[in-house]
Design a protein around this motif. Sequence first.
Motif, short mmCIF file in Angstrom:
data_model
loop_
_atom_site.label_atom_id
_atom_site.label_comp_id
_atom_site.label_asym_id
_atom_site.label_seq_id
_atom_site.Cartn_x
_atom_site.Cartn_y
_atom_site.Cartn_z
N LEU A 159 0.92 -1.22 -0.05
CA LEU A 159 -0.05 -0.20 -0.08
C LEU A 159 1.14 1.47 0.02
O LEU A 159 1.91 1.34 0.84
CB LEU A 159 -0.73 -0.01 1.14
CG LEU A 159 -1.81 -0.96 1.23
CD1 LEU A 159 -1.34 -2.34 1.77
CD2 LEU A 159 -3.01 -0.58 2.52
N ASP A 160 0.55 2.33 -0.86
CA ASP A 160 1.30 3.46 -0.69
C ASP A 160 0.32 4.60 -1.09
O ASP A 160 -0.69 4.49 -1.80
CB ASP A 160 2.18 3.42 -1.83
CG ASP A 160 3.36 4.48 -1.49
OD1 ASP A 160 4.44 4.14 -1.01
OD2 ASP A 160 3.31 5.40 -2.22
N LYS A 191 -2.30 5.00 -4.14
CA LYS A 191 -3.08 6.32 -3.67
C LYS A 191 -3.91 5.84 -2.45
O LYS A 191 -5.32 6.23 -2.47
CB LYS A 191 -4.18 6.62 -5.02
CG LYS A 191 -3.57 7.25 -6.14
CD LYS A 191 -4.41 7.63 -7.19
CE LYS A 191 -3.84 8.40 -8.45
NZ LYS A 191 -4.67 8.75 -9.35
N THR A 192 -3.30 5.12 -1.52
CA THR A 192 -3.90 4.59 -0.48
C THR A 192 -3.54 5.19 0.91
O THR A 192 -2.34 5.01 0.85
CB THR A 192 -4.12 3.30 -0.44
OG1 THR A 192 -4.78 2.66 -1.73
CG2 THR A 192 -4.91 2.43 0.65
N GLU A 193 -4.21 6.08 1.48
CA GLU A 193 -3.69 6.46 2.74
C GLU A 193 -4.28 5.49 4.20
O GLU A 193 -5.67 5.47 4.15
CB GLU A 193 -4.17 7.79 3.17
CG GLU A 193 -3.40 8.65 4.11
CD GLU A 193 -3.28 10.04 3.95
OE1 GLU A 193 -2.89 10.85 5.12
OE2 GLU A 193 -3.55 10.46 2.78
N VAL A 194 -3.39 5.14 4.80
CA VAL A 194 -3.69 4.27 5.81
C VAL A 194 -4.08 5.35 6.91
O VAL A 194 -3.43 6.09 7.54
CB VAL A 194 -2.61 3.33 6.33
CG1 VAL A 194 -3.10 2.60 7.58
CG2 VAL A 194 -1.97 2.44 5.30
N GLU A 209 -5.52 -1.28 13.88
CA GLU A 209 -5.73 -2.11 15.01
C GLU A 209 -5.23 -3.62 14.97
O GLU A 209 -5.17 -3.92 13.89
CB GLU A 209 -7.36 -1.95 15.51
CG GLU A 209 -7.93 -0.46 15.76
CD GLU A 209 -9.27 -0.41 16.16
OE1 GLU A 209 -9.89 -1.66 15.97
OE2 GLU A 209 -9.78 0.56 16.62
N LYS A 210 -5.21 -3.92 16.12
CA LYS A 210 -4.71 -5.54 16.11
C LYS A 210 -5.53 -6.22 17.19
O LYS A 210 -5.71 -5.82 18.19
CB LYS A 210 -3.17 -5.66 16.92
CG LYS A 210 -2.73 -6.88 16.96
CD LYS A 210 -2.36 -7.52 15.61
CE LYS A 210 -1.34 -8.64 15.74
NZ LYS A 210 -1.66 -9.90 16.84
N GLU A 230 -7.78 0.72 8.54
CA GLU A 230 -8.84 1.57 7.68
C GLU A 230 -8.10 2.17 6.87
O GLU A 230 -7.32 3.09 7.29
CB GLU A 230 -9.54 2.19 8.84
CG GLU A 230 -10.38 1.33 9.65
CD GLU A 230 -11.24 2.12 10.65
OE1 GLU A 230 -11.39 3.26 10.65
OE2 GLU A 230 -11.84 1.56 11.72
N THR A 231 -8.53 2.41 5.68
CA THR A 231 -7.72 3.20 4.70
C THR A 231 -8.79 4.09 3.93
O THR A 231 -9.94 3.78 3.97
CB THR A 231 -7.09 2.37 3.63
OG1 THR A 231 -7.75 1.98 2.67
CG2 THR A 231 -6.22 1.18 4.43
N SER A 232 -8.16 5.30 3.11
CA SER A 232 -8.95 5.89 2.18
C SER A 232 -9.55 4.99 1.08
O SER A 232 -10.65 5.47 0.58
CB SER A 232 -8.14 6.84 1.82
OG SER A 232 -6.91 6.13 0.77
N ARG A 233 -9.21 3.72 1.10
CA ARG A 233 -9.92 2.90 -0.04
C ARG A 233 -10.43 1.65 0.30
O ARG A 233 -10.42 0.80 -0.26
CB ARG A 233 -9.02 2.62 -1.18
CG ARG A 233 -8.17 3.77 -1.85
CD ARG A 233 -7.23 3.34 -2.87
NE ARG A 233 -7.83 2.42 -4.02
CZ ARG A 233 -7.40 2.18 -5.02
NH1 ARG A 233 -6.03 2.38 -5.45
NH2 ARG A 233 -7.97 1.57 -5.92
N GLY A 234 -10.84 1.89 1.73
CA GLY A 234 -11.56 0.67 2.51
C GLY A 234 -10.74 0.05 3.54
O GLY A 234 -9.82 0.65 3.97
#
Length: 403
Positions: free
Chosen positions: A30-31, A129-132, A136-137, A144-148
């Motif tokens: 993811l980036d 284009k995904t922001e974390v 949680e663990k 939870e990211t900007s793309r789901g």
Amino acid sequence: MRKIGIIGAGPAGVFAAINIKNENNQVYLLDKNNQIGEKLKITGNGRCNVTNANYYDEFLENIIRNKNFLYSAFSRFDNFSMIDFLNKEGIETVIEEDDKVFPKSSKSSEIICLFESLIREKGIRFIPKTEVEKIEKSDCFLLETSRGKYEFDSLIIATGGRTYPKTGSTGDGYTFARSFGHKIINTKASLMPLYLEDRINVKALSLSDKKLCLKTKEKTYEIRGDIMLTPNFITGPAALKIQALAARDHLKILSIDFLPEYTYEMLDKKLISIFEDNSRKNLSNVLNILLNDQLVSILIDRLKINKDMKVSEVSREDRKRILDLMKAFDLKISQKENFNNAVITSGGVDLKEINPKTMESKLVKDLYFIGEVLDIDALTGGFNLQIAFTTAYAASLAIKEKI
């Protein structure tokens, strides 16, 4: 099938992904950016100084923070392992000045293209284009990211530090680490130009083989090499190195020896001889025998003497003042930091909480930290990229062994 998530598609994240992926796992990369290797593009001025060909001891001497932490990982995957990896993948490398290693093409795009090819070939799932936003663990890692939302059995944080934030390195990894209870060693900009408190009257001026002495509240550092003077800052290899050595200190005074090939006594005799042979000439023209025109102007401005005065009019005291400035031109250094112009971040995730063999967190099982997010950094010359590759390989090996 085990799912591994990697946050950050820079050198560390990408190298971890291509070394982890096999038939027993799924790897997600993811980036924030649209493509991998944004910071890799600009390393070595776009030529990609991929590693350094120094031998073991000399290589590790260039790691200025926490080199002992790297011993175990480096013994498994060192700089020559990286060169072999690239050569086997069809990328020829060349060794240049100071043992810096570059692709023969002198193009970072060649390295990026190789990594992109391996990502496709291995079936790694690159999610751009995904922001974390949150991690949680529970039984697994929930992102939870900007793309789901995503779930992973193992998670690698490879988000980089705070340098070049336009490439996506905005310190997110530190936030994630803190959320899991990790301590962050205060971050500082490293391999950054030395900013000046007062302007100097000079255009961009490159100077070869000068000696720098940086005095801080903590200690004094000395280095010799090439620099560039500008009105507001000093840069160049020697300036960046000495700034990195003192990045965590309180900077004070930089002293430049413009003629390090002469001892003080030798230069005094040389100056007397030159003055005797050119007594009827203007001072500025005579000093040009030893120094660049711009340097002569800077010195004369600092001394507040008439540049057109005849050498025969120069007093013994003035000659000594000229000599003192040639051997020790002092400049007050600003404490301001600029992560936009720094090459690397000093500080990061506390290594006491990381397993040096595997890069796994000692606080959270199956959580790994690699690359610049860790509190380990080196001088310029390909060493920091190698830290990224070495720590990435260590984590990838540990994860595969678990599977």
